[in-house]
Design an enzyme around this catalytic site. Structure first.
Site, PDB file in Angstrom:
ATOM      1  CB  SER A 239      -0.956  -0.057   1.191  1.00 33.93           C
ATOM      2  OG  SER A 239      -1.988   0.871   1.054  1.00 33.93           O
TER       3      SER A 239
ATOM      4  CG  ASP B 217      -6.171  -3.132  -3.599  1.00 31.98           C
ATOM      5  OD1 ASP B 217      -6.794  -2.340  -2.865  1.00 31.98           O
ATOM      6  OD2 ASP B 217      -4.995  -3.473  -3.383  1.00 31.98           O
TER       7      ASP B 217
ATOM      8  CG  HIS C 269      -5.428  -2.880   0.500  1.00 34.81           C
ATOM      9  ND1 HIS C 269      -4.918  -2.306  -0.630  1.00 34.81           N
ATOM     10  CD2 HIS C 269      -4.788  -2.295   1.554  1.00 34.81           C
ATOM     11  CE1 HIS C 269      -4.008  -1.403  -0.279  1.00 34.81           C
ATOM     12  NE2 HIS C 269      -3.903  -1.386   1.033  1.00 34.81           N
TER      13      HIS C 269
END
Length: 529
Positions: free
Chosen positions: A240, A467, A494
């Site tokens: 991320s 995602d 995710h």
């Protein structure tokens, strides 16, 4: 004051704990290159005191970022230290320093070097992340070949000084506020709250610290950490927002990279408005996928028609704006907390049963499940204590992105975000209020740009088709920008690598250990939850 839509933390293992808690409520091989020989390049002489420092490793008991981490950190398999770095790299000799917390689990076999890891955020604790992933990574081969090292980026977790903006009581109060009035008076009230947050951060943290907590500075810290542990080259796994750190490191120190695994990509070319709108669209896609599943089940609170699910959801949630529901501990579930809890559950399809239960509760005048999910997102423990993750997220974001200071831009963002994610809509029109970054005491240190990475060795980007937080196309674009390989993962969550999926994990581990790139067109499919 709510932070702008987060670049969220990795759902596993962070969400593994969330999933377990919420679901209770609902029923390597040849050496692939030395990491410990002489330095890959001459270290900057003005930073010699930092690059050449000798680390003193010891027990981790005093490093736990939260009370929930204390038992894990007491495990003797981990040791911890802090690395000294300059507060301001433009003035490394002014005597002002920061201390970056590191947690390590030593390699158990033929060591290649260190594997540094960051779970994202910005604001999430890397020491906590690695402490919880160490057991899994021991079984997939990473713990055998690498010292596993998690770090808390400057201002976060157990690093010093910490970003501090709100007390626990102020955090609780902040979460009850809902700014849904698009009138000039409503916008003024929302902006006053944002201004107050910025003032509190400045008073309690210091403008000099806030000016130097961005990605630009963390990337430089990472190179100091690499040298301090004795590695010639950097091996790194970023998830991320951690992909943004990895990209910045690749730009600043391409010659020092051994391997970068970047999962859940942030596209560095996107503007503040575009990145936020695309993330909202990603969450709407995740909601739509959840709704298709829910409406095929008996007693789904959204009905039986997935085409009408958003409207049904709005009908359940929007009354919370004026009438929050009790959760049984003296608090009430606000509209904002309900939306936070829903978004938290959309990170991984494993949480869809909890989400269905949470929506059903709100429809019947209760809010326990969604409040639990919101508390876990905010890292609030059962004693009402908060980590500094959300405060750090906001503070770091404000120096990582250009602020929207023009009211017209703020209205554009609110309007486009509403259109991209109607399930989040208040139903009262977009509120074009500027967020705290418009009132921040220091300018951003990063601007949208195409990364320049001449000399960068091959990197690997992982991107999941469903995602919600870091949409798939951003991974495709980042792989192209870095000249890297892409692993496409079909699924609804995710990030995906090093989390137990055999296909994705094999490709990731082969790359990190042996520097074997995935085949062109590599594709994996996650098992349904």
């Amino acid at each position: 004051m709510l932070p702008r839509l987060s670049r969220p933390r990795v759902p596993r293992p962070a969400l593994a704990a969330i999933g377990a808690a919420a679901l209770v409520l609902v029923g390597a091989c040849a050496d692939a290159g030395s990491g410990t020989s002489a330095q890959a390049m001459q270290n900057p002489p003005e930073l010699a005191q930092f690059y050449d420092q000798q680390l003193q490793w010891g027990p981790c008991n005093d490093y736990a970022p939260t009370a929930d981490d204390q038992q894990t950190f007491a495990d003797a398999q981990f040791d911890c230290t802090r690395v000294n770095v300059p507060q301001d790299y433009a003035q490394p000799g002014d005597g002002k320093t920061m201390q970056i917390a590191l947690l390590r689990k030593k390699a158990t076999g033929q060591k290649i070097g260190s594997l540094f890891a960051d779970p994202g955020g910005p604001g999430a604790s890397g020491t906590s992340f690695v402490s919880r992933k160490a057991a899994d990574w021991a079984t997939n081969g990473l713990g055998d070949r690498f010292d596993l090292i998690g770090f808390d980026p400057r201002g976060t977790g157990a690093s010093r000084p910490r970003i501090s903006c709100l007390t626990d009581a102020e955090n609780d109060e902040e979460r009850t506020k809902v700014f849904a009035d698009p009138s000039p008076a409503g916008i003024a009230a929302a902006e006053a709250d944002s201004r107050l947050f910025a003032e509190r951060c400045t008073q309690r943290t210091g403008a000099d610290v806030l000016a130097n907590v961005g990605t630009r500075d963390v990337a430089k810290d990472m190179d100091v950490m690499r040298a301090a542990v004795g590695d010639e080259k950097m091996t790194y796994a970023g998830f991320s927002y951690g992909t943004e750190l990895g990209t910045a490191y690749a730009e600043a120190f391409p010659q020092n990279v051994r391997a970068l695994l970047l999962d859940g990509a942030i596209d560095p070319t996107q503007s503040t408005i575009d990145s936020t709108v695309k993330q909202n669209a990603g969450f709407q896609l995740a909601f739509d996928n959840f709704a298709k599943d829910c409406t095929n089940r008996p007693n789904c609170p959204l009905g039986t028609d997935p085409q009408q699910a958003t409207a049904a959801f709005q009908k359940i949630m929007q009354p919370l704006i004026d009438k929050p529901v009790p959760v049984g501990d003296g608090r009430v579930l606000s509209f904002n907390d309900a939306q936070t809890g829903v978004s938290q559950a959309l990170y991984v399809s494993q949480l869809w049963p909890a989400l269905e239960r949470g929506i059903s509760e709100v429809a019947s005048g209760q809010g326990r499940v969604l409040m639990l999910l919101a508390d876990l997102y905010h890292e609030r423990d059962q004693q009402g204590r908060y980590s500094n993750m959300i405060q750090a997220f906001q503070s770091i974001s404000c120096v990582n992105q250009p602020a929207l200071k023009d009211p017209a831009e703020a209205l554009e963002l609110a309007t486009r975000a509403d259109e991209a994610a109607p399930f989040r809509s208040t139903g009262r029109g977009p509120v074009g209020a500027r967020d705290a970054c418009a009132f921040w005491p220091v300018p951003p240190t990063t601007e949208p740009h195409t990364p320049e990475v001449d000399g960068l060795p091959p990197v690997v980007v992982v991107s999941v088709t469903g995602d919600p937080a870091t949409p798939y196309q951003a991974g495709v674009d980042l792989a192209s920008q870095l000249g890297g390989s892409l692993i496409k993962v079909n699924g609804n969550q995710h990030t995906a690598s090093l989390q137990g999926d055999p296909c994705t994990d094999k490709l990731a581990v082969d790359y990190l250990v042996n520097l074997t790139l995935p085949p062109q067109g590599a594709e994996c499919t996650l098992s349904p939850s």
